[in-house]
Design a protein around this motif. Structure first.
Motif, PDB file in Angstrom:
ATOM      1  N   ASN A  39       0.828  -1.213   0.000  1.00  0.00           N
ATOM      2  CA  ASN A  39       0.000   0.000   0.000  1.00  0.00           C
ATOM      3  C   ASN A  39       0.861   1.261   0.000  1.00  0.00           C
ATOM      4  O   ASN A  39       0.524   2.248  -0.650  1.00  0.00           O
ATOM      5  N   ILE A  50      -4.774   3.498  -0.540  1.00  0.00           N
ATOM      6  CA  ILE A  50      -5.390   2.420   0.241  1.00  0.00           C
ATOM      7  C   ILE A  50      -4.678   2.331   1.588  1.00  0.00           C
ATOM      8  O   ILE A  50      -3.446   2.271   1.645  1.00  0.00           O
ATOM      9  N   HIS A  51      -5.455   2.346   2.664  1.00  0.00           N
ATOM     10  CA  HIS A  51      -4.887   2.315   4.007  1.00  0.00           C
ATOM     11  C   HIS A  51      -5.529   1.215   4.839  1.00  0.00           C
ATOM     12  O   HIS A  51      -6.680   0.842   4.619  1.00  0.00           O
ATOM     13  N   GLY A  87     -10.029   1.994   0.295  1.00  0.00           N
ATOM     14  CA  GLY A  87      -9.445   3.150  -0.357  1.00  0.00           C
ATOM     15  C   GLY A  87      -9.974   3.333  -1.751  1.00  0.00           C
ATOM     16  O   GLY A  87     -11.083   2.888  -2.072  1.00  0.00           O
TER      17      GLY A  87
ATOM     18  N   THR B  82      -4.898   9.642   8.035  1.00  0.00           N
ATOM     19  CA  THR B  82      -5.908   9.913   7.003  1.00  0.00           C
ATOM     20  C   THR B  82      -7.047  10.699   7.650  1.00  0.00           C
ATOM     21  O   THR B  82      -6.948  11.118   8.793  1.00  0.00           O
ATOM     22  N   ASN B  86     -14.721   7.376   5.623  1.00  0.00           N
ATOM     23  CA  ASN B  86     -14.692   7.096   4.189  1.00  0.00           C
ATOM     24  C   ASN B  86     -15.652   5.954   3.854  1.00  0.00           C
ATOM     25  O   ASN B  86     -16.193   5.295   4.746  1.00  0.00           O
ATOM     26  N   ASP B  95     -14.773  10.523   0.981  1.00  0.00           N
ATOM     27  CA  ASP B  95     -13.771  10.640   2.045  1.00  0.00           C
ATOM     28  C   ASP B  95     -13.885  12.015   2.685  1.00  0.00           C
ATOM     29  O   ASP B  95     -13.874  13.024   1.985  1.00  0.00           O
ATOM     30  N   HIS B 119      -3.472  13.569   2.474  1.00  0.00           N
ATOM     31  CA  HIS B 119      -4.421  12.503   2.126  1.00  0.00           C
ATOM     32  C   HIS B 119      -5.546  13.050   1.238  1.00  0.00           C
ATOM     33  O   HIS B 119      -5.902  12.438   0.228  1.00  0.00           O
TER      34      HIS B 119
END
Lengths: 196, 196
Positions: A39, A50-51, A87, B82, B86, B95, B119
């Motif tokens: 990621n 993407i987290h 994400g 982040t 989301n 998000d 982010h």
């Protein structure tokens, strides 16, 4: 057995070179570490955002010492209500769970919780890309298994069916993810191939 | 002052009826509670799948008592890398971050962290819907403010510009979200109107 089960620490580059195996399955990283690394690589190259979500914790007691950071003194692990990773990829919503199993012959459904199944169902209904990354640590193999394929197995289980998905089914219906160096678990390339 | 700053507990329905105010701004729910309630309503009606991420915590010490759940005995709050919320809406990645301020004349940029700004930038680049929900608790007003508008303010701040966004700018450039009963902060209807 050529594949240690993720217990070994990261070997030095020299050790790695001298390994007889040429693949990367025995570098001893957990699936989570591999995915986090992937990621990070995706993020740095601008390929996707993407987290991993933080571990859900129920905080009960917090101390606020003077002149220093708040300390959580009592907390408990909570069950996740969604999957661990989500994400955006190519403008699309992407959502998945990652699971390792030491089982040699099947993937036990007890690895996934009902909340997560419901969440996957909802993501599919809304047009998101949804899957599970399953690693069989004994075989040193990692698969992308679409949530759409997983849901019927869960359904059958709740109606008294078998409590696991056979290894050979995941080999057939899933998509093998080769372990690589730069992006260790390059699941986005599999998504591309699958044309999802 | 007609608007308590989110300190009051939820009044009973009878109290609510007898209120002179007919809006819902003084029911004393925090913005986070309002958004969680809205997300739950969206999820139940199948309109969207949007969740708050768990609070990031750095776990240092865990006790494993016999026959009972693991207890986290030492942990610290970590800065989020982040935004907090989301999910997926109409097949699109969505998000956002939610912030309350007691400031009457501006939204201090110190409410947002650099990680979060970065982010948001990444999400925009990938075609996601990205914004901040800002509540001015003193005015009892909630706004949807697009991340695209926020980023230049941040940029200017790092180059020595002002450290806050004036209230009147958020009124002009943002989108007022009326508080309602069934879905308290119906930000998705604003997204629809904005044609994002």
């Amino acid at each position: 057995m050529n594949y240690p089960n993720g217990q070994k620490r990261k070997p030095s580059p020299i050790q790695r070179k001298s390994n007889k195996q040429t693949d990367f399955s025995n570098r001893g990283m957990t699936l989570e570490e591999d995915i986090n690394q992937s990621n990070k690589a995706y993020l740095q190259s601008g390929r996707a955002v993407i987290h991993k979500k933080p571990t859900p914790v129920q905080i009960v007691h917090v101390d606020f010492p003077k002149r220093s950071a708040a300390v959580i003194k009592e907390a408990y692990f909570k069950q996740a209500s969604t999957t661990d990773y989500n994400g955006i990829y190519k403008g699309k919503y992407i959502d998945f769970e990652a699971k390792e199993t030491r089982n040699k012959t099947s993937f036990p459904l007890s690895n996934v919780h009902e909340h997560q199944i419901k969440h996957m169902q909802q993501v599919i209904e809304h047009g998101g890309i949804c899957f599970v990354i399953i690693r069989f640590t004994h075989h040193g193999e990692t698969y992308l298994y679409p949530a759409k394929k997983l849901l019927p197995w869960w359904e059958r289980q709740t109606n008294g069916g078998r409590k696991s998905i056979p290894y050979h089914i995941i080999q057939q219906e899933g998509h093998f993810i080769p372990l690589a160096f730069h992006i260790r678990v390059d699941y986005l390339s599999i998504i591309d191939e699958m044309n999802l």
